[in-house]
Structure formats: structure tokens, C-alpha cells
Design an enzyme around this catalytic site. Structure first.
Site, PDB file in Angstrom:
ATOM      1  N   ASP A   1     -10.853   1.953  -3.458  1.00  0.00           N
ATOM      2  CA  ASP A   1     -11.468   1.651  -2.163  1.00  0.00           C
ATOM      3  C   ASP A   1     -12.987   1.721  -2.268  1.00  0.00           C
ATOM      4  O   ASP A   1     -13.690   1.344  -1.330  1.00  0.00           O
ATOM      5  CB  ASP A   1     -10.982   2.652  -1.102  1.00  0.00           C
ATOM      6  CG  ASP A   1      -9.639   2.236  -0.516  1.00  0.00           C
ATOM      7  OD1 ASP A   1      -9.233   1.083  -0.724  1.00  0.00           O
ATOM      8  OD2 ASP A   1      -9.006   3.076   0.146  1.00  0.00           O
TER       9      ASP A   1
ATOM     10  N   ASP B   1       0.834  -1.205   0.000  1.00  0.00           N
ATOM     11  CA  ASP B   1       0.000   0.000   0.000  1.00  0.00           C
ATOM     12  C   ASP B   1       0.868   1.254   0.000  1.00  0.00           C
ATOM     13  O   ASP B   1       2.072   1.194   0.305  1.00  0.00           O
ATOM     14  CB  ASP B   1      -0.891  -0.033   1.261  1.00  0.00           C
ATOM     15  CG  ASP B   1      -2.193   0.725   1.099  1.00  0.00           C
ATOM     16  OD1 ASP B   1      -2.318   1.519   0.157  1.00  0.00           O
ATOM     17  OD2 ASP B   1      -3.093   0.524   1.944  1.00  0.00           O
TER      18      ASP B   1
HETATM   19  C1  DGJ Z   1      -5.867   1.901   1.871  1.00  0.00           C
HETATM   20  C2  DGJ Z   1      -6.221   0.718   1.037  1.00  0.00           C
HETATM   21  O1  DGJ Z   1      -6.711   1.127  -0.200  1.00  0.00           O
HETATM   22  C3  DGJ Z   1      -7.227  -0.141   1.788  1.00  0.00           C
HETATM   23  O2  DGJ Z   1      -7.618  -1.222   0.982  1.00  0.00           O
HETATM   24  C4  DGJ Z   1      -6.622  -0.601   3.074  1.00  0.00           C
HETATM   25  O3  DGJ Z   1      -5.559  -1.465   2.825  1.00  0.00           O
HETATM   26  C5  DGJ Z   1      -6.171   0.585   3.884  1.00  0.00           C
HETATM   27  N1  DGJ Z   1      -5.315   1.456   3.121  1.00  0.00           N
HETATM   28  C6  DGJ Z   1      -5.447   0.143   5.125  1.00  0.00           C
HETATM   29  O4  DGJ Z   1      -4.931   1.181   5.826  1.00  0.00           O
END
Ligand code: DGJ
Length: 731
Positions: A540, A471
Site C-alpha cells: 500500500d 484482498d
Molecule cells: C487494502 C488494500 O491493500 C488496498 O489497496 C485497498 O484495496 C484497501 N484494502 C481497500 O479496503
């Protein structure tokens, strides 16, 4: 002939000293660079200038361009440099030690070699005054109809130079009209297609965010030539994507004579790159394709290339999964996770991924306020260790994955206390936080080693870690690197080079681990990251209605095999929308299907539907992962979103349709015109995951031509209705 004008020092008697450097005459020639259906022509004139007279469909006798008579004024050089008589937007702009800005590139030589369906052409150019050498490299993928291009710049002189512009590639073309399709976006609303006619002047698409390069624009585009409208099926379309995960610029300069010059490369924003004598700078690759079959044809070309090379192990099946994020967020202990693993196994999923929140001892990561950088297990949450969880998943027949965000550090962390000099910062200025975190300085080799070490140590947490979610949740602002001292211009470029060198080391040691590139949703969806990663987190936003547009636009450039798509709970955590579970599954089945919710909250009926959808997905996903995509109706222009994948020998296809908005019950009476089937073959058409089909012909056999000419008319009349049909040829 070219002249050197040397200024004598201020105060001394002013006189001009001219020395003339002879530029050797060369043989005029045309250098064709071509695939089965795309061609770029380079034309070398006797004075050594290299032009680009043609980009498009192949011309059988390109040498006829040598007989062409008429002005050259309208033609653009293949890699136009700032200098000489050139007045446009340069692909290449160098500032020399003496303060001058003039470069005139001339042909030196070229070489071609072919292997495995790819022909590579390297054209060497040189500036005869400053000894700067530029090599234009083109790799033509015959069957995929993709030409990948980059540039290598060598300072063969004796003094350092500053590269002010250094595009990966330039293309010049001519059409009456140019309809540009590009992709704007933001968090949870990534990849929104924008269509705009290019008028005279320069249109620029760029990112200056340092990290998260694809948050607000993607370094890719489609260009419909000679047309006012975007067509899936018809017309000439040029498309491209830059393989770079940092600051980028794509510029489209429509000159007064109507020609269009496209430049693609690293953004020069705050990046006047110093090139020392003897050093070579290699730009990232730019991938180009051309199709006479509209946007759909261009996308299929890019997808085929991506499965061959653009995505790490592209086209190989990656497992369905349950991710812990939206189901548990930071709030879990071992029993919560083992409960999720049990449920995932029961539903037929194939992997469990433990997301954020598993680490941090002094500053336990129980919220996004602390802990990044301290990648030790939080044993208050998981006293048995990651080894236990991974073994538990493996015993249930699941693979196991885990989340890291290795480029980042929380101000509240042991890492920030021990290595404040590793944080991106500018002397005397506030280090601004975003999501309560700072960026690590990946231009620093010590930080690169540390980031590599995070991955390496995470892999050692348990035998058989199968998948890492990588991430990256913030951009770089107020940039500065303590390591780079007074050479801050190198920062943005060397950050990405540092990231790639870490990933390449990881790939050498761990060729089989699956890696997802995620950046706060889909802010790192580019072919630079995908060369090292198996898949990307698309957004997301997992609301099926929002995902329709995001996935539709993503599919224009990136292949389904790399597009992670999850079923989440309702009301959706981002949008608040409530969509039927079946629709959520059907949308997720358009890519690599996963779930991201607490399965305990599903009713028995929902669980049964989940099991059914997962099982049926396994039966057709190979076509999704490896087939050709045909977009049938757009979620932007229509109330229905439909598309299909067809495998290579046209023996199997999967058709998806979604009713996004109810308008009128009769609006879908007309058949859906399927594409890409064999007209002469008969296909058995079976709707998935329903007892009562929405099509009268369900379970029966039909010829491909009937299905492609309007005979296929499933009735989806309510918003939220969706259907998946699998078509299998009977012979
Ligand atoms: C952002 C990501 O896009 C999410 O899927 C998740 O992993 C969060 N970060 C976790 O902090």
C-alpha cells in the site's frame, strides 16, 4: 535391525517385550537430481538410509560417492525423521497412537520420468515398524535451474498418527560461511532485506498469522555460500521459496561440524496434523535454485521458472490500469467513477478497477466499519449497476475490474447475523476485531462454497468482468473453527487448503479472468497464491522512494510481470513524501504499471507527462514482463537505485536509474556498468519521456561492451531524478 519396545499397562507386572523388525538390505546407489547448472545428490546406503551428500553445481560422475570412505557422522539424511540415532532438527516428526515418537525412514524404491524439460524423481521411503510411507518428489527444470520438491506422507498403518513436523523439503550443504538474506516487513514497509551471517545453532523465519502469511517475513531467502558479503554477480548462491499462503517455517540449522540443514514447510505451530489410516498428506512445494553467478543469477532462475509455471500465466502482458482506491476511497457515485474511466481512457490506460466500497445494502460499505460479507451492490452509490459501469469502461476501450475481500466478514453485516457459526472463533472467548472485521472459517466446506459463490456472483454482475482484486486485510488470532469440533489442529492447514480449493475451482470456471492477490498491501506475496493469481499488490506504500527498497527486495525472488506498481498522488498518502511525477512513473514502470489517484487533480502538464509515460511504457513493457533482470545498484547501500531488463535474444533492454538521495554532485561521474548485453552488438540508446536527456550519448549507437564497461554515465544529480533508457540492437 530395529527393535520394538512395548510397555505393558501401568500396574501390570513390568516386563519388556522385544520384537525385532528386519529391515531389508538394499543395493547402495546414488540418485542424481539435476538441471543444467544445479544438482542434488541422494545416496542410498545398504541399510536403506538415504543421505544427501551434495547440493550445488553438477558433479559429472556422482557415482564416485559410492566409493567414498570415511565416517558418515557428518552426513545428514535427505529427510531426517525424529527417531533412530538422529539428534538434529527433524524434517519429519510423528507421534503414534501408542505415544511413541520414533520413525526411521528407509529406501524402498525410486522412479524417474521426464517430459517437456522437467525430470521428476520420486523416492519412496518407509518406516518398517509403523508402515508409514513417505515419498520425496523432486521436479528438476533443466533450463530454469530450479528444483521443486514436496513430500507425500501416507499412513499405511491401522491406527491414526499425528504429524508434528512435516517439512516440504530438506537440503543439507556445507560451506565455510553462510550469509542469509531474508525479508522482514510490515504494513507499508514490506520486503526489507536483512543480511545476516548464520552462526552455530538454528535460525528460524516463520509466520504464525494464519492469513497474511507474508506480512512480517516472506517464505523465501537467498543464501550466499562461503562469503561474508552479498554479491549480485559473483559466488555460489542457493535460494528458495515455499509455495504456501499460510503459516510457514524456514529453519537453518548450522551444526557443530559446520554443515547447514535447511528445512522448509508449513509451520507446525498449533498444527499437529491427524493422519488417519489410508490417508495421504501432501505438503506444499518448495522451490530451490542454485547459481554460481551471485544473487542476480539466482533471481533470474526463479523468475524464469515463475514465468513458466510459478505465476498464473506468468510473462503474459497484463493491462495498465487506474484503480479507484486512493483517488476516491469509499466516497464515490457513478459520475465519479465514469469520470475516472474517461480520464483513464484519455491517458491511454487499459483497465479501470473499482476498489472497496461498492457493496452492502443493510450495512452500506461507506467506511471500513461494516458490510464485508454482503456482496450485493449498493445501489445508492451506483444505481445503474455494475453492468453499466463495466459497459461504460468497455465502450471506452478499457477492461473492467472489481475488488472483493471474500474471506472476511464485518460484525456489522447480514452475513454475521445469519451465519455466526462461519466466523473463526474460540468457545467463550472474545472474537477480536482487526480493521473492524472477522475472518471466515475456510476450513469449513460450506464456507468454501460461500466464498466460491462470492467470486462467481461477482463475475455475473456484468458481462466481461476482466479482473478481480482479491484482498485479505487481517490475520487470524484466537483461532478456532466451530466446524472442526475437537480437531482444531487441522485449522491452519485446512484454511489454506480450503482457500486453494476455492481458487482452483474458480480457475476451472474462469481461466481467463485476471486475479490480483492483495492482502492489505503485500501480505500474500508467495508462490502458493501466485500459482492461481496473475499478479500481487506489492504494498500500500506507493511512495517511489519507499518502493525502491520494496521492489528491489521483491525482485530477488518474484518476477516483474507479477509486481503491481502504481503512481499515486503527492504528498503520498502513506509517507507524506513529495516525489516528482516522472519518478513515480519510472518506478511504476519497473513492474505492471498502474495509477491510483484522482486524475481530475492532475494539472494539464502532469496529464501530458502521464500520457507520454504510459505510451512509452507500452513500447518497452514486454522486456519488463519477459526479460532477464540485472540489479545494478542497491537502494539500500547506495544513493542510486538502478537495474535493467534484457530480452532473451539480447536485442532489446531497458535501463532504470533513480537518484534517491542527493549526496554529492560528482558521486555519479563513474559510468553505470550495464549487464547482460551482447558485447559485440551495437545498441541505439534512447532516454524515455524527456526533451532534454541526462546522458550525452542519447539517441546514438554504442557497442554492448562499451556500455557494459563504464561508457554509460547518465547524470542524475538531484534526489528524485530518474531516467529510463531503451536500448535496441541495430542488427
Ligand atoms: C487494502 C488494500 O491493500 C488496498 O489497496 C485497498 O484495496 C484497501 N484494502 C481497500 O479496503
Amino acid at each position: 535391525m530395529s527393535a520394538i519396545l512395548a510397555w505393558v499397562p501401568v500396574g501390570a507386572q513390568k516386563r519388556h517385550v522385544h520384537t525385532v523388525v528386519e529391515i531389508p538390505r538394499v543395493e547402495a546407489r546414488v540418485i542424481p537430481i539435476g538441471t543444467e547448472k544445479m544438482q542434488i545428490l541422494l545416496q542410498v546406503d545398504e541399510d536403506g538410509k538415504v543421505f544427501m551428500p551434495h547440493v550445488g553445481a553438477p558433479i559429472a560422475n556422482p557415482q564416485e560417492f559410492l566409493r567414498y570412505k570415511g565416517g558418515r557422522r557428518w552426513l545428514r539424511e535427505a529427510y531426517p525423521a525424529q527417531g533412530g540415532t538422529f539428534l538434529g532438527v527433524p524434517a519429519f516428526h510423528v507421534k503414534y497412537k501408542d505415544g511413541t515418537h520414533n520413525t526411521e525412514l528407509r529406501y524402498v524404491s525410486h522412479q524417474c520420468h521426464a517430459s517437456d524439460g522437467v525430470e521428476t524423481t520420486a523416492v519412496a521411503l518407509s518406516d518398517y515398524v509403523t508402515s508409514l510411507e513417505v515419498r520425496l518428489i523432486f521436479c528438476a527444470y533443466a533450463k530454469e535451474n530450479v528444483i521443486k520438491a514436496h513430500t507425500e506422507i501416507t499412513n499405511a498403518g491401522k491406527t491414526p498418527v499425528e504429524l508434528l513436523e512435516y517439512a516440504s523439503s530438506a537440503l543439507n550443504l556445507e560451506a565455510d560461511k553462510y550469509l542469509l538474506t531474508h525479508f522482514r516487513g510490515d504494513w507499508a514497509v514490506e520486503m526489507q532485506p536483512v543480511h545476516e551471517q548464520l552462526e552455530y545453532g538454528t535460525k528460524v523465519i516463520e509466520s504464525r498469522r494464519g492469513t497474511q502469511g507474508t506480512r512480517n517475513e516472506n517464505p523465501s531467502f537467498l543464501l550466499s555460500l562461503g562469503s561474508d558479503s552479498f554479491s549480485e554477480e559473483y559466488g555460489d548462491v542457493l535460494a528458495g521459496g515455499l509455495c504456501w499462503s499460510g503459516n510457514f517455517t524456514l529453519s537453518f540449522d548450522r551444526s557443530v561440524n559446520g554443515r547447514l540443514s535447511i528445512l522448509a514447510g508449513i509451520a507446525s505451530h498449533a498444527s499437529a496434523y491427524p493422519l488417519r489410516p489410508g490417508k495421504t498428506f501432501v505438503t506444499p512445494d518448495m522451490v530451490w535454485t542454485f547459481s554460481m553467478e551471485g544473487a542476480g543469477g539466482a533471481s533470474r532462475n526463479l523468475h524464469r521458472w515463475a514465468r513458466r509455471e510459478g505465476v498464473y500465466r506468468g510473462g503474459t502482458i497484463t493491462p495498465t490500469l487506474l484503480n479507484s482506491w486512493e483517488g476516491a476511497y469509499f466516497d464515490f457515485t457513478t459520475p465519479v467513477l465514469t469520470g475516472m474511466i474517461d480520464d483513464a481512457a484519455r491517458m491511454g490506460l487499459e483497465m479501470f478497477v473499482l476498489d472497496d466500497g461498492w457493496f452492502g445494502t443493510k450495512y452500506p460499505r461507506n467506511s471500513d466499519k461494516c458490510g464485508l460479507g454482503d456482496w450485493e451492490l449498493n445501489s445508492a452509490k451506483i444505481p445503474e449497476g455494475i453492468e453499466y459501469l463495466a459497459a461504460y469502461a468497455h465502450e471506452k476501450g478499457l477492461k473492467f475490474g472489481i475488488w472483493i475481500e471474500p474471506e472476511m466478514v464485518s460484525p456489522l453485516s447480514v452475513l454475521a447475523e445469519t451465519h455466526p457459526e462461519w466466523v473463526v472463533q474460540s468457545p467463550g472467548r472474545e472474537i477480536y476485531q482487526s480493521r473492524n472485521q472477522w475472518c471466515l472459517d475456510l476450513s469449513n466446506p460450506a464456507v468454501q462454497d460461500f466464498v466460491y459463490g462470492i467470486f462467481d456472483r461477482t463475475m455475473q454482475l456484468a458481462p466481461g468482468i476482466d479482473y478481480i482484486k482479491w484482498d485479505c486485510n487481517r490475520p487470524v488470532v484466537s483461532f478456532g473453527s466451530p466446524y472442526l469440533g475437537n480437531e482444531q489442529d487441522r485449522f491452519f492447514v485446512e484454511y489454506v487448503q480450503g482457500l486453494y480449493s476455492v481458487m482452483d475451482r474458480i480457475r476451472e470456471k474462469y481461466p481467463d479472468v485476471m486475479i490480483q492477490c492483495c492482502a492489505g498491501g503485500g501480505a500474500r506475496v508467495d508462490y502458493g497464491a501466485l500459482k492461481r493469481c496473475n499478479e500481487f499488490w506489492t504494498s500500500d506504500n506507493t511512495d517511489a522512494i519507499s518502493r525502491a527498497t520494496i521492489q528491489y527486495a521483491t525482485s530477488m525472488v518474484y518476477p516483474a510481470c507479477a509486481m503491481a506498481s502504481h503512481v499515486s498522488a503527492v504528498p503520498n498518502h502513506q509517507t507524506g513524501n513529495v516525489t516528482p511525477l516522472k519518478m513515480r512513473f519510472d518506478m511504476a514502470a519497473a513492474g505492471r504499471l498502474g495509477m491510483e489517484l484522482q486524475p481530475k487533480n492532475l494539472t494539464e502538464e502532469e496529464r501530458a507527462l502521464a500520457m507520454r509515460c504510459i505510451a512509452s511504457y507500452k513500447g518497452f513493457r514486454e522486456v519488463v514482463f519477459t526479460g532477464d533482470l540485472y540489479r545494478l545498484s542497491s537502494p539500500v547501500d547506495s544513493d542510486y537505485y538502478s537495474f535493467m531488463y534484457v530480452n532473451e535474444d539480447k536485442s532489446k533492454a531497458v535501463v532504470f536509474e533513480f537518484c534517491l538521495r542527493y549526496q554529492a554532485r560528482e558521486s555519479r561521474d563513474r559510468g553505470l556498468l550495464l549487464k547482460g548485453l551482447d558485447p559485440a552488438r551495437t545498441y541505439k540508446v534512447v532516454e524515455q519521456n524527456v526533451d532534454q536527456s541526462c546522458w550525452w550519448g542519447n539517441g546514438q549507437f554504442f557497442h554492448g561492451d562499451f556500455l557494459m564497461e563504464g561508457g554509460f554515465n547518465p547524470r542524475l544529480v538531484q534526489s528524485g531524478a530518474s531516467a529510463i533508457f531503451v536500448l535496441e540492437a541495430s542488427q
